[in-house]
Write an enzyme that holds these catalytic residues in place. Structure first.
Site, PDB file in Angstrom:
ATOM      1  N   LYS A   1       5.095  15.462  -4.523  1.00 20.06           N
ATOM      2  CA  LYS A   1       6.110  14.196  -4.040  1.00 20.06           C
ATOM      3  C   LYS A   1       7.137  14.200  -5.490  1.00 20.06           C
ATOM      4  CE  LYS A   1       4.859   9.684  -4.144  1.00 20.06           C
ATOM      5  NZ  LYS A   1       5.679   9.014  -5.125  1.00 20.06           N
ATOM      6  N   ASN A   2       6.086  13.746  -6.502  1.00 19.41           N
ATOM      7  CA  ASN A   2       6.667  13.490  -7.732  1.00 19.41           C
ATOM      8  C   ASN A   2       7.366  14.388  -8.487  1.00 19.41           C
ATOM      9  OD1 ASN A   2       5.847  10.754  -7.053  1.00 19.41           O
ATOM     10  ND2 ASN A   2       4.341  10.704  -8.742  1.00 19.41           N
TER      11      ASN A   2
ATOM     12  N   ARG B   1       9.097  -2.603 -12.623  1.00 20.50           N
ATOM     13  CA  ARG B   1       9.539  -1.181 -12.653  1.00 20.50           C
ATOM     14  C   ARG B   1      10.806  -1.400 -13.557  1.00 20.50           C
ATOM     15  NH1 ARG B   1       6.848   1.885  -8.881  1.00 20.50           N
ATOM     16  NH2 ARG B   1       7.432   3.808 -10.292  1.00 20.50           N
TER      17      ARG B   1
ATOM     18  N   CYS C   1       7.493  -3.437  -8.086  1.00 15.35           N
ATOM     19  CA  CYS C   1       6.739  -3.489  -6.943  1.00 15.35           C
ATOM     20  C   CYS C   1       5.209  -3.823  -7.202  1.00 15.35           C
ATOM     21  CB  CYS C   1       6.831  -1.888  -6.397  1.00 15.35           C
ATOM     22  SG  CYS C   1       6.030  -0.835  -7.561  1.00 15.35           S
TER      23      CYS C   1
ATOM     24  N   ARG D   1       3.738   7.453   2.288  1.00 17.20           N
ATOM     25  CA  ARG D   1       5.055   7.813   1.579  1.00 17.20           C
ATOM     26  C   ARG D   1       4.521   8.956   0.665  1.00 17.20           C
ATOM     27  NH1 ARG D   1       6.276   3.069  -1.918  1.00 17.20           N
ATOM     28  NH2 ARG D   1       7.628   4.942  -2.869  1.00 17.20           N
TER      29      ARG D   1
ATOM     30  N   ASP E   1      -1.980   7.565 -11.490  1.00 20.41           N
ATOM     31  CA  ASP E   1      -1.888   7.857 -10.157  1.00 20.41           C
ATOM     32  C   ASP E   1      -3.202   8.278  -9.418  1.00 20.41           C
ATOM     33  OD1 ASP E   1       1.543   9.173 -10.039  1.00 20.41           O
ATOM     34  OD2 ASP E   1       0.675   7.030 -10.127  1.00 20.41           O
TER      35      ASP E   1
END
Ligand code: EPZ
Length: 430
Positions: A23-24, A122, A117, A399, A307
């Site tokens: 995803k990243n 951020r 968030c 997500r 993460d």
């Protein structure tokens, strides 16, 4: 429709799961497609809500975006606009990585500044510092950042902040620099595999980049970039999450397609905790429960990834002893702790360190997901806890994890996705 996951713990997970695309990596790669008017094809793109949302933003900017088959996206940005509105940016912080692509292609950009968030603020101060070092005029007014790069000529900049390097800040600066005349030298650049993957696509597009994967990246601007065809690297965070699923249940899980080289610090910690780890070309395997409580500090790559912190903390709940888990990237990233305590976890917060006393029995309970990785950690704990757990707000999970419960079920987990109305009375959030 709000959905929940119902998990009954106690079953050892065994088998092989195929790693999805990262995803990243996919998000900045999609942004990079705006740097050319020619067609860019991305393959092995994960099927995630964040990816679909980024595609929507690209369409908003004026690009044509097709998804001819699962995992493949074809983007053609012939003529695009330089403004990105707040109501898009606020839904996904990562959309900030469009900034560098718009500055590179159009030499101007206007974007709402993403807010904070649940994992913490951020900020994008380093992104803006980098663009100013290129010679851009940067101004912030009413929550919108405007960048004028018509006089940009490249430059040198140290991109380290209080927490070290910035992943999307580096991505933004590299993308902007590829089409900015002159040479740009980025010190304290992020070394994450996802940044290296972005540079691999940019090189295919004709960019002149050296040093990606090290702490100093040098970019020489070129007049234009061409289209390219690129496959996204496997998702190291998703792979690590499945490896924890194997270890936390005392099972044996292999992630096919995972890149062991991207998981060095994480695999080292698994081994230190006594989990069996085997790696080979194109696979990583974890087997057996942990036997030792270990301390952990998260850091920018190649350190232990933030993460995977929530997932590793969940693992430590099932081994006797005390472990200290310290966040040096997002100090507030412990929303999962309070929910795990509802299951009986003994976790005490001491600043940015969670003091975990593992080995106490965990029992299922209704819990609430708060962010992407915390929701994965709650499900991992539920797989090994006694009894039934209900995890609410599954949209957080979707997500970053493709068909997570389906793939866990294929490994033997007792897990199902249900409408929130299926929760026992009194459990559902009002
Ligand atoms: C990327 O976010 C990832 N997201 C995050 O993954 C990941 O946690 C993070 O990198 C760190 O590895 C994507 O790639 C889409 P940073 P990014 O800029 O780039 C501070 C997930 O779960 N900072 O490297 O936004 C910042 O506050 C997500 O998949 C500044 O101070 O993270 C943080 O403490 C969550 N000023 C630290 O640096 C800045 O200008 C690292 O942030 C920028 C960042």
């Amino acid at each position: 429709m709000l959905e929940v996951a119902r998990i009954v713990g106690g079953r050892a997970l065994r088998g092989t799961v195929q790693a999805a695309g990262a995803k990243n990596a996919a998000l900045p790669l999609l942004a990079a497609s705006l740097l050319t008017s020619e067609e860019v094809t991305l393959r092995n793109v994960p099927d995630l809500s964040d990816v679909r949302f980024m595609a929507e933003i690209l369409r908003h900017q004026g690009a044509s975006v097709a998804n001819p088959k699962p995992g493949t996206w074809v983007i053609r940005a012939e003529s695009i606009v330089h403004r990105t509105p707040y109501d898009l940016v606020r839904k996904m912080r990562a959309s900030v990585c469009l900034l560098g692509a718009l500055v590179g292609r159009l030499h101007q950009a206007e974007m709402a500044i993403p807010g904070g968030c649940v994992i913490g603020p951020r900020p994008i101060d380093l992104h803006l510092k980098g663009l100013e070092a290129l010679g851009c005029a940067v101004s912030v007014e009413g929550g919108v950042v405007s960048v004028d790069a018509r006089r940009a000529r490249g430059g040198s900049v140290f991109m380290g902040g209080p927490m070290g390097s910035t992943v999307l800040g580096t991505a933004n600066l590299v993308m902007a620099a590829t089409l900015t005349p002159g040479e740009t030298r980025i010190e304290c650049a992020a070394r994450e595999p996802e940044v290296v993957d972005l540079c691999a696509l940019l090189l295919r597009m004709g960019a002149d980049i050296r040093g990606h994967g090290t702490e100093t990246i040098t970019v020489r601007g070129v007049a234009s970039l061409r289209g390219a065809d690129h496959a996204v690297i496997p998702d190291r965070i998703e792979a690590g999450t499945y490896l924890v699923a194997g270890a936390i249940t005392g099972g044996d899980v292999t992630v096919a397609g995972a890149e062991a080289d991207h998981l060095g610090a994480f695999l080292d910690k698994l081994r230190e905790a006594g989990v069996g780890v085997e790696t080979g070309p194109g696979f990583v395997r974890a087997y057996g429960r942990p036997s030792r409580a270990v301390d952990l500090v998260t850091e920018p790559y190649p350190g232990f990834p933030t993460d995977l912190q929530a997932q590793f903390l969940a693992l430590q709940l099932f081994v006797d002893g005390k472990s200290h888990i310290t966040e040096k990237v997002y100090p507030a990233r412990f929303m999962h702790a309070a929910e795990l305590q509802r299951m009986g976890a003994d976790i005490a917060m001491d600043g940015a360190t969670a003091v975990v006393v593992g080995g106490k029995p965990l029992s299922g309970a209704p819990v609430m997901a708060s962010d992407l990785r915390a929701s994965a950690a709650l499900i991992l704990a539920a797989l090994a806890a006694k009894g039934e757990t209900w995890v609410q707000r599954l949209y957080h999970l979707d997500r970053g994890y493709e068909r997570f419960e389906e793939r866990l079920r294929a490994l033997g987990a007792e897990i199902e996705r249900l409408p929130a109305s299926a929760m026992p009375k009194g459990f559902a959030e009002d």
